[in-house]
Design a protein around this motif. Structure first.
Motif, PDB file in Angstrom:
ATOM      1  N   GLU A   1     -58.179   8.293 -44.006  1.00  0.00           N
ATOM      2  CA  GLU A   1     -58.825   9.899 -42.745  1.00  0.00           C
ATOM      3  C   GLU A   1     -59.728  10.300 -43.306  1.00  0.00           C
ATOM      4  O   GLU A   1     -60.031  10.975 -42.817  1.00  0.00           O
ATOM      5  CB  GLU A   1     -57.253   9.963 -43.009  1.00  0.00           C
TER       6      GLU A   1
ATOM      7  N   TYR B   1     -56.817   7.960 -35.794  1.00  0.00           N
ATOM      8  CA  TYR B   1     -56.848   9.624 -36.115  1.00  0.00           C
ATOM      9  C   TYR B   1     -56.814  10.877 -35.967  1.00  0.00           C
ATOM     10  O   TYR B   1     -56.667  12.063 -36.458  1.00  0.00           O
ATOM     11  CB  TYR B   1     -56.988   8.715 -37.454  1.00  0.00           C
TER      12      TYR B   1
ATOM     13  N   HIS C   1     -54.215   4.505 -46.427  1.00  0.00           N
ATOM     14  CA  HIS C   1     -54.818   4.913 -45.350  1.00  0.00           C
ATOM     15  C   HIS C   1     -54.841   6.902 -45.614  1.00  0.00           C
ATOM     16  O   HIS C   1     -55.819   7.204 -44.273  1.00  0.00           O
ATOM     17  CB  HIS C   1     -52.840   5.338 -45.034  1.00  0.00           C
ATOM     18  N   THR C   2     -54.872   6.939 -46.609  1.00  0.00           N
ATOM     19  CA  THR C   2     -56.048   8.222 -47.140  1.00  0.00           C
ATOM     20  C   THR C   2     -57.163   8.159 -47.498  1.00  0.00           C
ATOM     21  O   THR C   2     -57.795   8.868 -46.502  1.00  0.00           O
ATOM     22  CB  THR C   2     -55.017   8.550 -48.627  1.00  0.00           C
TER      23      THR C   2
END
Length: 359
Positions: free
Chosen positions: A43, A299, A39-40
């Motif tokens: 982003e 996002y 996920h990081t």
């Protein structure tokens, strides 16, 4: 009333607990092939994809644009490619925080996106992918990467970066049509340049080939994720027809579908890692997919140009003269030796006095 409110909060809390999983584990058939969706990293990469839309090339080349901070601070562009003839743009640079070379492609300009989407409804599989029997792809997306100034400039930048930094990981990203180009780039690096450490993550990418192509792709570039968002229309295009499995377009795996859950004012975005078919009916295919607005924000990051413009670009004249080259068609490549300090480059701009010139 109070009891009902707390019950709502409790249910929503449970949804968060079961759906968060910031780094989700994939369920491949072979456990030794398991790759995690990060996920990081998603982003971070969506910010690189967003920056590819910047038309002020001075700000992009020096990484001083409003989209060139936050999670991408410290990034150093070493090659910026602007194919004016075909309205394409991409860049290559080094993200030392990721110990990786980043390659990013711009998507379709928003002033033409409606016509582009309508055109995609009628696109046919019309090109055999070289060296992959029975693999058919969309010639427009294939040509955008392979038959323009984009590919040679990208490969030159990769070679220069490797000479200076060694064998860095390569991460390729892009949004919309830029995602299609990113996929072809990642495949090209793996097939033709024997790159073993290629990752691809795209946002709102259209289908680019048939099921045979998708199968080859998933084996050659297994570390690939296609992030889709809500009812984004573009991942539904060109159309998938399940009753023509050998002839229809087919996504390659693996999709990560973003969608919202919640009650009233309590809304939370869920990341669902889909199955390895490429066409999981419980992911973005479970919705109608008719939203352009869902296509333009991932996002909470805007994926379009900051202002309306045609295929014209702006570059500081001294910078263009020092670092740019052009071909007879007006296509531009701006290159910086990795050994040249980005700080020094910015200081030179201050001495010269930042100007602007339309390309």
């Amino acid at each position: 009333m109070e009891r009902h409110r707390w019950l709502t909060v409790a249910i929503f809390a449970c949804l968060i607990v079961f759906s968060v999983g910031r780094e989700l584990r994939l369920n491949h058939k072979h456990s030794d092939d398991a790759i995690s969706f990060n996920h990081t990293l998603a982003e971070i990469l969506v910010e690189y994809a967003s920056a590819a839309y910047i038309s002020d090339l001075t700000e992009l080349f020096t990484w001083t644009c409003t989209r060139c901070d936050d999670l991408t601070q410290g990034f150093e562009v070493i090659e910026l490619i602007v194919d004016v003839q075909h309205c394409l743009q991409g860049y290559v640079g080094v993200a030392k925080s990721l110990n990786a070379l980043i390659i990013a492609f711009r998507g379709t300009q928003e002033n033409s996106i409606q016509n582009w989407i309508e055109d995609l409804y009628w696109k046919q599989l019309d090109l055999m992918y070289p060296g992959m029997p029975d693999s058919m792809v969309h010639h427009g997306f294939y040509y955008a990467y392979h038959n323009t100034t984009i590919r040679p400039a990208i490969l030159t930048a990769v070679d220069r970066a490797r000479e200076f930094y060694g064998n860095l990981d390569i991460i390729v990203t892009g949004h919309s049509m830029g995602g299609a180009m990113a996929a072809f780039c990642g495949l090209d690096l793996a097939v033709n340049y024997n790159s073993q450490n290629v990752q691809v993550m795209t946002f709102g990418q259209p289908r680019i080939g048939n099921a045979v192509f998708a199968s080859y792709y998933s084996k050659i570039v297994p570390n690939t994720f296609r992030v889709t968002n809500g009812n984004d229309v573009v991942p539904h295009l060109p159309p998938f027809y399940s009753y023509f499995p050998k002839k229809t377009y087919h996504h390659f795996p693996r999709e990560v579908w973003l969608y919202n859950v919640g009650f009233g004012s309590f809304v939370y975005q869920v990341e669902k890692v889909c199955d390895d078919s490429g066409e999981d009916p419980s992911c973005s295919r479970s919705v109608s997919g008719k939203s352009i607005s869902d296509h333009l924000v991932y996002y909470d990051v805007e994926l379009s140009s900051p202002g309306w413009r045609s295929c014209r670009f702006v570059m500081d004249p001294p910078l263009a003269a020092s670092y740019g080259t052009s071909d007879p068609n007006g296509n531009q490549v701006f290159s910086r030796d990795p050994g040249i300090s980005l700080i020094r480059l910015k200081e030179q701009l201050v001495l010269d006095g930042k100007g602007s010139g339309a390309i």
